[in-house]
Structures are given as structure tokens and as C-alpha cells.
Write a protein that holds these residues in place. Sequence first.
Motif, short mmCIF file in Angstrom:
data_model
loop_
_atom_site.label_atom_id
_atom_site.label_comp_id
_atom_site.label_asym_id
_atom_site.label_seq_id
_atom_site.Cartn_x
_atom_site.Cartn_y
_atom_site.Cartn_z
N LEU A 167 38.34 78.03 -3.53
CA LEU A 167 37.53 77.05 -4.27
C LEU A 167 36.86 76.06 -3.32
CD1 LEU A 167 40.18 76.15 -7.00
CD2 LEU A 167 38.11 77.52 -7.33
N ALA A 168 37.59 75.69 -2.27
CA ALA A 168 37.11 74.71 -1.28
C ALA A 168 37.90 74.92 0.00
CB ALA A 168 37.29 73.29 -1.80
N ARG A 169 37.38 74.38 1.11
CA ARG A 169 38.03 74.58 2.40
C ARG A 169 37.93 73.29 3.21
NH1 ARG A 169 34.80 78.27 3.97
NH2 ARG A 169 35.97 79.98 3.06
N ALA A 170 39.02 72.95 3.88
CA ALA A 170 39.04 71.81 4.80
C ALA A 170 39.31 72.35 6.20
CB ALA A 170 40.13 70.84 4.39
N VAL A 171 38.58 71.83 7.19
CA VAL A 171 38.66 72.40 8.54
C VAL A 171 38.74 71.29 9.58
CG1 VAL A 171 37.47 73.89 10.20
CG2 VAL A 171 37.31 74.39 7.77
N ILE A 172 39.53 71.55 10.61
CA ILE A 172 39.56 70.70 11.80
C ILE A 172 39.53 71.64 13.01
CG2 ILE A 172 42.09 70.54 11.87
CD1 ILE A 172 41.70 67.59 12.72
N ARG A 173 38.76 71.27 14.04
CA ARG A 173 38.50 72.18 15.15
C ARG A 173 38.81 71.57 16.52
NH1 ARG A 173 34.46 72.36 11.31
NH2 ARG A 173 33.98 74.41 10.46
N PRO A 174 40.08 71.46 16.89
CA PRO A 174 40.39 71.02 18.25
C PRO A 174 40.08 72.13 19.26
CG PRO A 174 42.39 71.64 17.13
CD PRO A 174 41.27 71.75 16.12
N THR A 175 40.18 71.81 20.53
CA THR A 175 39.91 72.77 21.59
C THR A 175 41.12 72.90 22.52
OG1 THR A 175 39.00 71.11 23.08
CG2 THR A 175 37.44 72.17 21.56
N TYR A 176 41.07 73.93 23.36
CA TYR A 176 42.10 74.07 24.40
C TYR A 176 41.49 74.87 25.54
CZ TYR A 176 46.65 74.15 26.56
OH TYR A 176 47.69 73.95 27.42
N GLN A 177 41.86 74.49 26.77
CA GLN A 177 41.38 75.17 27.95
C GLN A 177 42.50 75.25 28.97
OE1 GLN A 177 38.20 73.13 30.07
NE2 GLN A 177 37.43 75.07 30.88
N VAL A 178 42.60 76.39 29.62
CA VAL A 178 43.55 76.55 30.72
C VAL A 178 42.74 76.53 32.00
CG1 VAL A 178 45.24 78.10 31.80
CG2 VAL A 178 45.15 77.90 29.31
N LYS A 179 42.99 75.56 32.85
CA LYS A 179 42.26 75.44 34.12
C LYS A 179 42.74 76.51 35.10
CE LYS A 179 40.32 71.53 32.86
NZ LYS A 179 38.92 71.34 32.63
N GLU A 180 41.83 76.91 36.00
CA GLU A 180 42.22 77.89 37.03
C GLU A 180 43.09 77.24 38.07
OE1 GLU A 180 39.74 81.27 38.17
OE2 GLU A 180 38.11 80.07 37.34
#
Length: 180
Positions: A167-180
Motif C-alpha cells: 500500500l505504501a513504502r518507507a525507505v532509508i538509504r545509508p551507505t557503507y564502504q570498505v577502504k583498500e
Amino acid sequence: MSLERAIPPDPYEVLPPVPSFTLTSDDVANGEPMGTEFAHGSVGGENLSPQLAWSGFPDETRGFAVTCFDPDAPTGSGFWHWVLVNVPVEVTQLPRGAGGGASTDVGAAFHVRNDYGDRAYGGAAPPAGDRPHRYVFAVHALDVDQLPVTPEATPAYVGFNLAFHTLARAVIRPTYQVKE
């Protein structure tokens, strides 16, 4: 020939639009890097699912599903980190670590196997040196108490069913990175 990959679309930008509601977290923020505790053990994380809380969903909501998807995974089909279905309508938050196993303390809810092969939350683990990956946490407000799926369903099959019951959607978009 460039080795730079195009940025894949957010999965919910290519599906038919649905209304939104509010998703918040004490642990992660939209567009901001996640802490290591939410990363997979293979990259030194604690593999904890973040705390999530939601409100403002439609009155006719009968249940929820919670998912986490990485559209930036170098697979051609993204990577499913978490699929929790049949969350009762009276549950409007999950504490940190709620994704930690096949069984839940959330009524009839159950985990579907993620792309790690586990029935649980599987933390972020992008390839080292890759650009930051987006982790799309979504809470889907459903028109049914329970989706017609079993714990053996694939995340894609759950997504197919969500397309017909959201019916409806709630979204949150964090990030992640692995450094070399």
C-alpha cells in the motif's frame, strides 16, 4: 574502455510508485555511512541490523515486510541483505539486532534466506576499494496480514508478492564502504 561502472537505479525508482510514510533510525541516516557494527563479519563488522521505527502508514495497513537491498553490488542483480516478512501491524519498530537469526520475537514474522544464504540480517560487505554502496532499508505497508510465501521463498519471489500487496513504502538509504 572505461572500467567505471554506471550507478544502478534504486530498485523502488523503477517499480510502480506507491505512497510513502516515515522511517527513522537511531542507528543509520539517509545518505550517511553506517557504523561498522552494521557491517558483515567478513569485513570486521558485528552483523547487527540497525534499529528502525516507522509511522504514518495507511490506516488500512494489515502487516509489514522489512527489506534491505544493495543495488550497487557487482552482481547484475544487486544483493539482498535482509527480508523479514509477516510483521504484525501493531509492530512499528525493530530494535537493533532484531535481524539476528531465523526466529524472531515479532509474532508470526520470519526471515527469508538472504543472498548470503542465511535466514537473518546480513551486514554490508562491499568489495574493498569500491565506491560507497547504498543499503536500501524499506518497510512495506501491506494490504494482507501475511504474504503468501514460506521461509523457503527467494527474496525475488517475496519482491514479486510485495509488488501486489504494498500500500505504501518507507525507505532509508545509508551507505557503507570498505577502504583498500
